[in-house]
Structure formats: C-alpha cells, structure tokens
Design a protein around this motif. Structure first.
Motif, PDB file in Angstrom:
ATOM      1  N   CYS A   9       0.868  -1.171   0.000  1.00 16.97           N
ATOM      2  CA  CYS A   9       0.000   0.000   0.000  1.00 16.97           C
ATOM      3  C   CYS A   9       0.905   1.221   0.000  1.00 16.97           C
ATOM      4  O   CYS A   9       1.830   1.324   0.812  1.00 16.97           O
ATOM      5  CB  CYS A   9      -0.904   0.000   1.238  1.00 16.97           C
ATOM      6  SG  CYS A   9      -1.848   1.532   1.449  1.00 16.97           S
ATOM      7  N   ASP A  10       0.668   2.152  -0.907  1.00 17.96           N
ATOM      8  CA  ASP A  10       1.522   3.335  -1.028  1.00 17.96           C
ATOM      9  C   ASP A  10       1.328   4.325   0.114  1.00 17.96           C
ATOM     10  O   ASP A  10       2.130   5.242   0.269  1.00 17.96           O
ATOM     11  CB  ASP A  10       1.272   4.044  -2.364  1.00 17.96           C
ATOM     12  CG  ASP A  10       1.830   3.257  -3.537  1.00 17.96           C
ATOM     13  OD1 ASP A  10       2.833   2.551  -3.362  1.00 17.96           O
ATOM     14  OD2 ASP A  10       1.242   3.345  -4.635  1.00 17.96           O
ATOM     15  N   ASP A  11       0.290   4.134   0.922  1.00 17.29           N
ATOM     16  CA  ASP A  11       0.051   5.048   2.031  1.00 17.29           C
ATOM     17  C   ASP A  11       0.592   4.487   3.348  1.00 17.29           C
ATOM     18  O   ASP A  11       1.436   5.097   3.985  1.00 17.29           O
ATOM     19  CB  ASP A  11      -1.435   5.370   2.145  1.00 17.29           C
ATOM     20  CG  ASP A  11      -1.716   6.577   3.015  1.00 17.29           C
ATOM     21  OD1 ASP A  11      -0.833   7.452   3.118  1.00 17.29           O
ATOM     22  OD2 ASP A  11      -2.804   6.643   3.591  1.00 17.29           O
ATOM     23  N   CYS A  12       0.134   3.305   3.737  1.00 13.54           N
ATOM     24  CA  CYS A  12       0.540   2.746   5.035  1.00 13.54           C
ATOM     25  C   CYS A  12       1.766   1.844   4.948  1.00 13.54           C
ATOM     26  O   CYS A  12       2.387   1.543   5.954  1.00 13.54           O
ATOM     27  CB  CYS A  12      -0.619   2.008   5.699  1.00 13.54           C
ATOM     28  SG  CYS A  12      -1.093   0.467   4.890  1.00 13.54           S
ATOM     29  N   LEU A  21      -6.130  -4.562  -3.193  1.00 15.98           N
ATOM     30  CA  LEU A  21      -5.798  -3.142  -3.229  1.00 15.98           C
ATOM     31  C   LEU A  21      -6.642  -2.417  -4.268  1.00 15.98           C
ATOM     32  O   LEU A  21      -7.059  -3.001  -5.266  1.00 15.98           O
ATOM     33  CB  LEU A  21      -4.315  -2.944  -3.554  1.00 15.98           C
ATOM     34  CG  LEU A  21      -3.330  -3.503  -2.529  1.00 15.98           C
ATOM     35  CD1 LEU A  21      -1.911  -3.429  -3.082  1.00 15.98           C
ATOM     36  CD2 LEU A  21      -3.422  -2.737  -1.222  1.00 15.98           C
ATOM     37  N   ASP A  24      -5.807   4.242  -7.540  1.00 19.70           N
ATOM     38  CA  ASP A  24      -6.396   5.556  -7.779  1.00 19.70           C
ATOM     39  C   ASP A  24      -5.869   6.185  -9.058  1.00 19.70           C
ATOM     40  O   ASP A  24      -6.003   7.371  -9.277  1.00 19.70           O
ATOM     41  CB  ASP A  24      -6.190   6.479  -6.584  1.00 19.70           C
ATOM     42  CG  ASP A  24      -4.738   6.883  -6.377  1.00 19.70           C
ATOM     43  OD1 ASP A  24      -3.863   6.411  -7.136  1.00 19.70           O
ATOM     44  OD2 ASP A  24      -4.472   7.675  -5.458  1.00 19.70           O
ATOM     45  N   HIS A  27      -1.510   5.219  -7.527  1.00 22.65           N
ATOM     46  CA  HIS A  27      -1.077   4.493  -6.338  1.00 22.65           C
ATOM     47  C   HIS A  27      -1.939   3.267  -6.068  1.00 22.65           C
ATOM     48  O   HIS A  27      -3.103   3.239  -6.427  1.00 22.65           O
ATOM     49  CB  HIS A  27      -1.163   5.409  -5.106  1.00 22.65           C
ATOM     50  CG  HIS A  27      -0.372   6.651  -5.240  1.00 22.65           C
ATOM     51  ND1 HIS A  27      -0.941   7.858  -5.584  1.00 22.65           N
ATOM     52  CD2 HIS A  27       0.950   6.898  -5.098  1.00 22.65           C
ATOM     53  CE1 HIS A  27      -0.009   8.780  -5.634  1.00 22.65           C
ATOM     54  NE2 HIS A  27       1.141   8.227  -5.354  1.00 22.65           N
ATOM     55  N   LEU A  29      -3.640   1.339  -3.012  1.00 25.62           N
ATOM     56  CA  LEU A  29      -4.044   1.650  -1.644  1.00 25.62           C
ATOM     57  C   LEU A  29      -4.912   0.536  -1.079  1.00 25.62           C
ATOM     58  O   LEU A  29      -5.776  -0.003  -1.769  1.00 25.62           O
ATOM     59  CB  LEU A  29      -4.823   2.968  -1.610  1.00 25.62           C
ATOM     60  CG  LEU A  29      -4.060   4.195  -2.105  1.00 25.62           C
ATOM     61  CD1 LEU A  29      -5.001   5.360  -2.298  1.00 25.62           C
ATOM     62  CD2 LEU A  29      -2.950   4.563  -1.144  1.00 25.62           C
ATOM     63  N   CYS A  30      -4.709   0.221   0.210  1.00 30.88           N
ATOM     64  CA  CYS A  30      -5.536  -0.781   0.872  1.00 30.88           C
ATOM     65  C   CYS A  30      -6.903  -0.185   1.187  1.00 30.88           C
ATOM     66  O   CYS A  30      -7.112   1.026   1.073  1.00 30.88           O
ATOM     67  CB  CYS A  30      -4.856  -1.282   2.149  1.00 30.88           C
ATOM     68  SG  CYS A  30      -4.757  -0.079   3.487  1.00 30.88           S
ATOM     69  N   CYS A  33      -6.894   2.780   3.598  1.00 32.10           N
ATOM     70  CA  CYS A  33      -6.271   4.027   3.136  1.00 32.10           C
ATOM     71  C   CYS A  33      -6.979   4.649   1.931  1.00 32.10           C
ATOM     72  O   CYS A  33      -6.871   5.844   1.691  1.00 32.10           O
ATOM     73  CB  CYS A  33      -4.810   3.783   2.781  1.00 32.10           C
ATOM     74  SG  CYS A  33      -3.792   3.315   4.197  1.00 32.10           S
ATOM     75  N   PHE A  34      -7.691   3.830   1.161  1.00 29.87           N
ATOM     76  CA  PHE A  34      -8.336   4.321  -0.065  1.00 29.87           C
ATOM     77  C   PHE A  34      -9.556   5.173   0.276  1.00 29.87           C
ATOM     78  O   PHE A  34     -10.444   4.753   1.001  1.00 29.87           O
ATOM     79  CB  PHE A  34      -8.755   3.154  -0.948  1.00 29.87           C
ATOM     80  CG  PHE A  34      -9.445   3.575  -2.208  1.00 29.87           C
ATOM     81  CD1 PHE A  34      -8.731   4.156  -3.241  1.00 29.87           C
ATOM     82  CD2 PHE A  34     -10.809   3.414  -2.362  1.00 29.87           C
ATOM     83  CE1 PHE A  34      -9.365   4.547  -4.412  1.00 29.87           C
ATOM     84  CE2 PHE A  34     -11.448   3.802  -3.523  1.00 29.87           C
ATOM     85  CZ  PHE A  34     -10.719   4.371  -4.554  1.00 29.87           C
TER      86      PHE A  34
END
Length: 70
Positions: A9-12, A21, A24, A27, A29-30, A33-34
């Motif tokens: 995940c590109d965030d967490c 995932l 967007d 990225h 994202l899980c 986070c999405f």
C-alpha cells in the motif's frame, strides 16, 4: 495453482495481495487508506458513487462531450 502477487500500500506501507488493493490511477491503496474521490471536483466521497453531486456529474460529462467536438 495460481501465484499470489503481493504489492505494498503506497500510504501505510503494509503488504497485501494485489487483488485486495484499489488503484487511484497512480497508487495502490488498501481498503483502510483508499478514499474515493469525485471524478469532477476530487472531493472525498462517503458512498460508492463516482460524483459528489448531480452538478459535478453534469459538468464532467459536458467536458467529456465538449472535448470530443474540438
């Protein structure tokens, strides 16, 4: 036997199966986070739709249709 494809995940930064995932456009994202965004104004959405209002829906399609005639 199918191979499991893992991606971060590109965030967490946690690792997930790529099928779990969301993307967007840039990225991975899980689900935690999405945050879905309106296709027109990019405001966060709290429901599973593409637009935050009917006005954004109309503006979006007006721009798409207008671009086809340029």
């Amino acid at each position: 036997m199918s191979e499991e494809i893992l991606e971060f995940c590109d965030d967490c930064g946690k690792e997930f199966n790529v099928n779990d995932l969301s993307e967007d456009g840039v990225h991975f994202l899980c689900k935690d986070c999405f945050i879905p965004l309106c296709k027109q104004c990019e405001n966060p959405l709290d429901k599973n739709t593409d637009f935050c209002s009917h006005d954004c829906y109309k503006k979006y399609w007006a721009e798409i249709i207008g671009d086809e005639y340029k």
